[in-house]
Design a protein around this motif. Structure first.
Motif, PDB file in Angstrom:
ATOM      1  N   PRO A  55       0.972  -1.306  -0.160  1.00  0.00           N
ATOM      2  CA  PRO A  55       0.143   0.111  -0.165  1.00  0.00           C
ATOM      3  C   PRO A  55       0.972   1.395   0.066  1.00  0.00           C
ATOM      4  O   PRO A  55       0.216   2.344  -0.037  1.00  0.00           O
ATOM      5  CB  PRO A  55      -0.865  -0.018   1.287  1.00  0.00           C
ATOM      6  CG  PRO A  55      -0.093  -1.281   2.034  1.00  0.00           C
ATOM      7  CD  PRO A  55       0.503  -2.091   1.052  1.00  0.00           C
ATOM      8  N   ARG A  56       2.162   0.867   0.325  1.00  0.00           N
ATOM      9  CA  ARG A  56       2.843   2.401   0.094  1.00  0.00           C
ATOM     10  C   ARG A  56       3.057   2.907  -1.230  1.00  0.00           C
ATOM     11  O   ARG A  56       3.542   3.931  -1.557  1.00  0.00           O
ATOM     12  CB  ARG A  56       4.420   1.974   0.748  1.00  0.00           C
ATOM     13  CG  ARG A  56       4.276   1.730   2.273  1.00  0.00           C
ATOM     14  CD  ARG A  56       5.602   1.493   2.880  1.00  0.00           C
ATOM     15  NE  ARG A  56       5.921   0.224   2.122  1.00  0.00           N
ATOM     16  CZ  ARG A  56       7.280  -0.502   2.539  1.00  0.00           C
ATOM     17  NH1 ARG A  56       8.078   0.074   3.430  1.00  0.00           N
ATOM     18  NH2 ARG A  56       7.531  -1.721   2.148  1.00  0.00           N
ATOM     19  N   VAL A  57       2.754   2.078  -2.205  1.00  0.00           N
ATOM     20  CA  VAL A  57       2.862   2.442  -3.662  1.00  0.00           C
ATOM     21  C   VAL A  57       1.269   3.233  -3.889  1.00  0.00           C
ATOM     22  O   VAL A  57       0.408   2.446  -4.120  1.00  0.00           O
ATOM     23  CB  VAL A  57       3.022   1.445  -4.760  1.00  0.00           C
ATOM     24  CG1 VAL A  57       3.328   2.075  -5.920  1.00  0.00           C
ATOM     25  CG2 VAL A  57       4.488   0.666  -4.134  1.00  0.00           C
ATOM     26  N   GLN A  58       1.402   4.389  -4.130  1.00  0.00           N
ATOM     27  CA  GLN A  58       0.092   5.086  -4.467  1.00  0.00           C
ATOM     28  C   GLN A  58      -0.090   5.200  -6.020  1.00  0.00           C
ATOM     29  O   GLN A  58       0.905   4.923  -6.869  1.00  0.00           O
ATOM     30  CB  GLN A  58       0.237   6.486  -3.917  1.00  0.00           C
ATOM     31  CG  GLN A  58       0.521   6.453  -2.458  1.00  0.00           C
ATOM     32  CD  GLN A  58       0.568   7.839  -2.009  1.00  0.00           C
ATOM     33  OE1 GLN A  58      -0.532   8.306  -1.856  1.00  0.00           O
ATOM     34  NE2 GLN A  58       1.572   8.562  -1.736  1.00  0.00           N
ATOM     35  N   LEU A  59      -1.403   5.255  -6.547  1.00  0.00           N
ATOM     36  CA  LEU A  59      -1.718   5.333  -7.752  1.00  0.00           C
ATOM     37  C   LEU A  59      -2.040   6.480  -8.230  1.00  0.00           C
ATOM     38  O   LEU A  59      -2.915   7.181  -7.598  1.00  0.00           O
ATOM     39  CB  LEU A  59      -2.686   4.076  -7.917  1.00  0.00           C
ATOM     40  CG  LEU A  59      -2.288   2.779  -7.540  1.00  0.00           C
ATOM     41  CD1 LEU A  59      -3.589   1.929  -7.393  1.00  0.00           C
ATOM     42  CD2 LEU A  59      -1.212   2.158  -8.425  1.00  0.00           C
ATOM     43  N   GLY A  60      -1.914   6.646  -9.745  1.00  0.00           N
ATOM     44  CA  GLY A  60      -2.407   7.798 -10.397  1.00  0.00           C
ATOM     45  C   GLY A  60      -2.811   7.543 -11.745  1.00  0.00           C
ATOM     46  O   GLY A  60      -2.633   6.375 -12.391  1.00  0.00           O
ATOM     47  N   VAL A  61      -3.495   8.367 -12.557  1.00  0.00           N
ATOM     48  CA  VAL A  61      -3.893   8.251 -13.627  1.00  0.00           C
ATOM     49  C   VAL A  61      -2.895   9.142 -14.672  1.00  0.00           C
ATOM     50  O   VAL A  61      -2.461  10.135 -14.231  1.00  0.00           O
ATOM     51  CB  VAL A  61      -5.480   8.672 -14.452  1.00  0.00           C
ATOM     52  CG1 VAL A  61      -6.256   7.371 -13.821  1.00  0.00           C
ATOM     53  CG2 VAL A  61      -5.632   9.815 -13.364  1.00  0.00           C
ATOM     54  N   GLN A  62      -2.955   8.847 -15.855  1.00  0.00           N
ATOM     55  CA  GLN A  62      -1.868   9.497 -16.773  1.00  0.00           C
ATOM     56  C   GLN A  62      -2.444  10.725 -17.644  1.00  0.00           C
ATOM     57  O   GLN A  62      -1.727  11.283 -18.174  1.00  0.00           O
ATOM     58  CB  GLN A  62      -1.249   8.759 -18.058  1.00  0.00           C
ATOM     59  CG  GLN A  62      -0.689   7.314 -17.297  1.00  0.00           C
ATOM     60  CD  GLN A  62      -0.287   6.403 -18.452  1.00  0.00           C
ATOM     61  OE1 GLN A  62      -0.342   6.784 -19.815  1.00  0.00           O
ATOM     62  NE2 GLN A  62       0.033   4.982 -18.082  1.00  0.00           N
ATOM     63  N   ASN A  63      -3.788  10.890 -17.554  1.00  0.00           N
ATOM     64  CA  ASN A  63      -4.603  11.997 -18.231  1.00  0.00           C
ATOM     65  C   ASN A  63      -6.251  11.910 -17.706  1.00  0.00           C
ATOM     66  O   ASN A  63      -6.435  10.894 -17.198  1.00  0.00           O
ATOM     67  CB  ASN A  63      -4.477  11.525 -19.700  1.00  0.00           C
ATOM     68  CG  ASN A  63      -5.276  12.634 -20.576  1.00  0.00           C
ATOM     69  OD1 ASN A  63      -4.985  13.723 -20.174  1.00  0.00           O
ATOM     70  ND2 ASN A  63      -5.796  12.238 -21.541  1.00  0.00           N
ATOM     71  N   ILE A  64      -6.663  13.110 -17.571  1.00  0.00           N
ATOM     72  CA  ILE A  64      -7.890  13.279 -17.298  1.00  0.00           C
ATOM     73  C   ILE A  64      -8.806  14.311 -18.390  1.00  0.00           C
ATOM     74  O   ILE A  64      -7.896  15.142 -18.955  1.00  0.00           O
ATOM     75  CB  ILE A  64      -8.228  13.631 -15.946  1.00  0.00           C
ATOM     76  CG1 ILE A  64      -7.399  14.875 -15.554  1.00  0.00           C
ATOM     77  CG2 ILE A  64      -8.092  12.525 -14.950  1.00  0.00           C
ATOM     78  CD1 ILE A  64      -7.541  15.514 -14.340  1.00  0.00           C
ATOM     79  N   HIS A  65     -10.115  14.073 -18.451  1.00  0.00           N
ATOM     80  CA  HIS A  65     -10.553  15.388 -19.191  1.00  0.00           C
ATOM     81  C   HIS A  65     -10.793  16.374 -18.068  1.00  0.00           C
ATOM     82  O   HIS A  65     -10.834  15.915 -16.971  1.00  0.00           O
ATOM     83  CB  HIS A  65     -11.991  14.692 -19.824  1.00  0.00           C
ATOM     84  CG  HIS A  65     -12.358  15.813 -20.840  1.00  0.00           C
ATOM     85  ND1 HIS A  65     -13.503  16.741 -20.520  1.00  0.00           N
ATOM     86  CD2 HIS A  65     -11.935  15.895 -22.381  1.00  0.00           C
ATOM     87  CE1 HIS A  65     -13.517  17.223 -21.736  1.00  0.00           C
ATOM     88  NE2 HIS A  65     -12.866  16.902 -22.548  1.00  0.00           N
ATOM     89  N   TRP A  66     -11.224  17.404 -18.656  1.00  0.00           N
ATOM     90  CA  TRP A  66     -11.324  18.530 -17.569  1.00  0.00           C
ATOM     91  C   TRP A  66     -12.916  18.633 -17.430  1.00  0.00           C
ATOM     92  O   TRP A  66     -13.427  19.178 -16.286  1.00  0.00           O
ATOM     93  CB  TRP A  66     -11.128  19.919 -18.100  1.00  0.00           C
ATOM     94  CG  TRP A  66     -11.811  20.267 -19.599  1.00  0.00           C
ATOM     95  CD1 TRP A  66     -12.837  20.963 -19.795  1.00  0.00           C
ATOM     96  CD2 TRP A  66     -10.812  20.049 -20.929  1.00  0.00           C
ATOM     97  NE1 TRP A  66     -13.019  20.897 -21.230  1.00  0.00           N
ATOM     98  CE2 TRP A  66     -11.864  20.553 -21.793  1.00  0.00           C
ATOM     99  CE3 TRP A  66      -9.618  19.773 -21.328  1.00  0.00           C
ATOM    100  CZ2 TRP A  66     -11.370  20.476 -23.395  1.00  0.00           C
ATOM    101  CZ3 TRP A  66      -9.216  19.574 -22.488  1.00  0.00           C
ATOM    102  CH2 TRP A  66     -10.082  20.060 -23.587  1.00  0.00           C
TER     103      TRP A  66
END
Ligand code: PEP
Length: 248
Positions: A55-66
């Motif tokens: 769980p120390r590795v957090q996650l993200g996304v590479q792109n989002i729409h506004w």
């Protein structure tokens, strides 16, 4: 503390994502650092649920729409990314800017969307080879940062910056620690002016561009390099662990 972030670009579907997290063995120094992985949006759920994920590795996304929702075929909103388990969003990666025509205005709108939905934006800036050869590094990166600053300073909240010279991304060519420190010092000075030094020091500035386990230590030792954003060398669990180890 350093930030070690992996941008998987269009690699690793759900199965490979599960395999990565199941086989990742973090080194003993991992707890001293902030670790992030940006899988494809389609693999985010697999990352969230990967058996044995540290769980120390957090996650993200590479792109989002506004926008939060609507008729935007193929896009993913910040609200959806947050609901699916992302805590961070890359915004303005050079591949988005140069391959998909993303403008400074788009970047600002995406920062605002990330903020609205509790995602921490990681805003990328960087010059092309032509711009570097033309002596325009400062002008280009400060232009990109200045365009993003109103959205970044509009509301209180955390954000990260990433200096990613376009000529160093995926090319095997890395900026020297001195090049990275010069560009990142320029960004830091502008953040100091815009936010005041005490808030500015809380904004990590990452370097990205052909970072590997064997050059990460020298880059991370450079002034104003608070972390690394890594593409290719973050795809393999052993290599990602070695990057974390190199952070000391
Ligand atoms: C990136 O994707 O942001 C990147 C820096 O890629 P690479 O490490 O492969 O150059």
């Amino acid at each position: 503390m350093a930030v070690i972030a992996g941008n998987w670009k269009m690699h690793h579907g759900p199965r490979a994502t599960r395999d990565f997290f199941s086989s990742l063995v973090l080194p003993p120094n991992a707890g001293a650092h902030e670790l992030l992985i940006f899988p494809t949006a389609l693999s985010l759920a697999a990352a969230v649920d990967a058996p044995g994920r540290d769980p120390r590795v957090q996650l993200g996304v590479q792109n989002i729409h506004w926008e939060d929702k609507g008729a935007f075929t193929g896009e993913v909103s910040a609200a959806m990314a947050r609901e699916a388990g992302a805590a961070f969003a890359l915004v303005g990666h050079s591949e988005r800017r140069h391959l998909f025509g993303e403008t400074d205005k788009d970047v600002s709108r995406k920062i605002a969307a990330a903020r609205r939905h509790g995602l921490v934006p990681v805003v990328c800036v960087g010059e092309t080879l032509e711009e570097r050869r033309g002596g325009r590094v400062e002008e280009v990166i400060l232009g990109q940062l200045d365009a993003a600053l109103p959205a970044l300073t509009d509301v209180e909240g955390r954000f990260l910056l990433a200096y990613e010279p376009v000529w160093a991304i995926g090319t095997g060519e890395t900026a020297t620690p001195d090049d990275a420190a010069a560009a990142q010092g320029t960004l830091r000075a502008r953040l100091d002016e815009a936010l005041g030094p005490s808030r500015s020091t809380r904004v990590p500035i990452l370097y990205g561009g052909s970072v590997k386990p064997d050059n990460a230590r020298d880059l991370l030792a450079a002034p104003d390099v608070d972390g690394v954003l890594v593409g290719g060398a973050s795809l393999d669990a052993g290599s990602f662990a070695a990057l974390v180890e190199a952070a000391g």
